[in-house]
Design an enzyme around this catalytic site. Structure first.
Site, short mmCIF file in Angstrom:
data_model
loop_
_atom_site.label_atom_id
_atom_site.label_comp_id
_atom_site.label_asym_id
_atom_site.label_seq_id
_atom_site.Cartn_x
_atom_site.Cartn_y
_atom_site.Cartn_z
N THR A 7 0.49 -1.21 -0.40
CA THR A 7 0.06 -0.04 -0.54
C THR A 7 0.80 1.46 0.39
OG1 THR A 7 -1.48 1.26 1.09
CG2 THR A 7 -0.27 0.30 2.70
N LYS A 12 -2.53 4.35 5.89
CA LYS A 12 -2.53 2.93 6.70
C LYS A 12 -1.51 2.43 7.39
CE LYS A 12 -6.04 1.40 3.15
NZ LYS A 12 -6.20 0.82 1.82
N ASP A 70 -6.80 -4.95 1.16
CA ASP A 70 -7.40 -3.34 0.70
C ASP A 70 -8.49 -3.60 1.95
OD1 ASP A 70 -8.34 -2.11 -1.44
OD2 ASP A 70 -10.03 -3.70 -1.65
N SER A 71 -9.53 -2.19 1.37
CA SER A 71 -10.11 -2.18 2.96
C SER A 71 -11.15 -1.06 2.53
CB SER A 71 -9.59 -2.07 4.70
OG SER A 71 -8.45 -1.08 3.96
N GLY A 154 -10.16 8.75 6.52
CA GLY A 154 -11.37 7.87 5.02
C GLY A 154 -12.43 8.63 5.85
N TYR A 155 -13.82 7.88 6.41
CA TYR A 155 -14.80 7.69 7.00
C TYR A 155 -14.83 8.09 8.61
CZ TYR A 155 -15.75 6.31 2.01
OH TYR A 155 -16.03 6.56 0.24
N ASP A 156 -13.62 8.02 8.44
CA ASP A 156 -13.59 8.09 10.45
C ASP A 156 -14.83 9.25 10.99
OD1 ASP A 156 -12.17 5.72 10.61
OD2 ASP A 156 -10.08 6.06 11.14
N LYS A 176 -8.25 3.11 18.23
CA LYS A 176 -9.03 1.95 17.03
C LYS A 176 -8.56 1.06 16.28
CE LYS A 176 -9.50 3.24 11.96
NZ LYS A 176 -8.88 4.03 10.78
N HIS A 181 -11.18 -3.31 11.81
CA HIS A 181 -10.80 -4.12 10.87
C HIS A 181 -9.50 -4.59 10.50
CE1 HIS A 181 -10.85 -0.25 9.56
NE2 HIS A 181 -10.65 -0.61 8.50
P1 IMP Z 1 -8.07 1.47 -0.53
O1 IMP Z 1 -6.31 2.48 0.06
O2 IMP Z 1 -7.75 1.39 -2.35
O3 IMP Z 1 -7.93 0.14 0.31
O4 IMP Z 1 -8.26 2.25 -0.53
C1 IMP Z 1 -9.63 2.18 0.97
C2 IMP Z 1 -10.69 3.68 0.84
O5 IMP Z 1 -11.61 2.50 2.15
C3 IMP Z 1 -9.82 4.08 2.08
O6 IMP Z 1 -9.38 5.62 0.79
C4 IMP Z 1 -11.03 4.79 2.94
O7 IMP Z 1 -11.46 5.82 2.21
C5 IMP Z 1 -11.70 3.66 3.52
N1 IMP Z 1 -11.10 2.95 4.18
C6 IMP Z 1 -10.11 1.95 4.27
N2 IMP Z 1 -10.41 1.38 5.56
C7 IMP Z 1 -10.68 2.83 6.84
C8 IMP Z 1 -10.35 2.92 8.20
O8 IMP Z 1 -10.39 2.71 8.91
N3 IMP Z 1 -11.14 4.52 8.10
C9 IMP Z 1 -11.77 5.44 7.06
N4 IMP Z 1 -12.02 4.57 6.54
C10 IMP Z 1 -11.50 3.33 5.47
#
Ligand code: IMP
Length: 201
Positions: A7, A12, A70-71, A154-156, A176, A181
């Site tokens: 990543t 993250k 991925d999350s 992000g959505y926190d 947290k 997750h």
């Molecule tokens: P990725 O880097 O493509 O996996 O993006 C995952 C997206 O999911 C992030 O840009 C956030 O918008 C959201 N996301 C994943 N994990 C979290 C978290 O722990 N808190 C808030 N948003 C998250």
């Protein structure tokens, strides 16, 4: 021993470094690697994307253990959206603020009792271009009516955690990580790698 986390997301990386801080291996992210690796995140599930990330990096670094992560956020009322589109939910020029705004708008008028949501994290461990194991973590909560808090990412600010009576942006990274997750998936990974590599964290 080196573990590459596939990543570039520095938020993250910050969380992951804290989760793994007592482990005796060297954790590096994509930004610290010499070879530039392009990964197309077009999977239909978190797992598909995590596998893609893990294998793409493992191709370039076959001797290392690689973790594809991925999350994202899944909202029940929206049939699982934003899901794999979490990062780009608000379109081409998406950013965190626009994504959160779009989410609040999509849930306008929906009572709190119907705003259940979950963060999901899929972790895929690969070595020598092969997937060794998949780990999963989930954190349940609900979508708040408005933004609250400055921490996290992000959505926190809109992800409300009933057990804390706060959003994920109002608690510390340490708190947290205990319930998140990502924290859950990485702790599963930790027990596994400790066994196969004979190390203790
Ligand atoms: P990725 O880097 O493509 O996996 O993006 C995952 C997206 O999911 C992030 O840009 C956030 O918008 C959201 N996301 C994943 N994990 C979290 C978290 O722990 N808190 C808030 N948003 C998250």
């Amino acid at each position: 021993m080196r573990i590459i986390v596939a990543t570039k997301n520095q938020d993250k990386v910050k969380e992951i470094s804290k989760i793994l801080k007592r482990c005796p291996y060297n954790v590096v992210s994509l930004s610290a690697l010499r070879k530039k690796i392009y990964i197309r995140e077009d999977g239909k599930t978190f797992e598909e994307n995590a596998v893609k990330k893990a294998l793409a990096v493992s191709k370039g670094y076959p001797k290392d253990y690689v973790l594809g992560e991925d999350s994202g956020l899944s909202v029940e009322y929206l049939n699982g959206l934003p899901g794999v589109y979490s990062k780009r939910y608000s379109g081409k020029n998406a950013n965190t603020f626009k994504n959160n705004k779009k989410l609040l708008k999509a849930l306008e008028g929906v009572p709190l009792s119907k705003r259940d949501a979950a963060y999901k994290c899929l972790l895929v461990l690969a070595k020598n271009k092969k997937v060794l194991k998949v780990f999963e973590g989930e954190c349940r909560g609900r979508i708040n009516n408005d933004f609250c808090g400055e921490n996290g990412f992000g959505y926190d600010p809109v992800f409300y955690l009933p057990e804390f009576k706060k959003t994920a942006a109002e608690i510390s990274v340490t708190a947290k990580n205990k319930i998140s997750h990502r924290g859950k998936a990485f702790r599963k990974f930790n027990s596994y790698i400790s066994k196969i590599a004979g190390i203790k964290c």
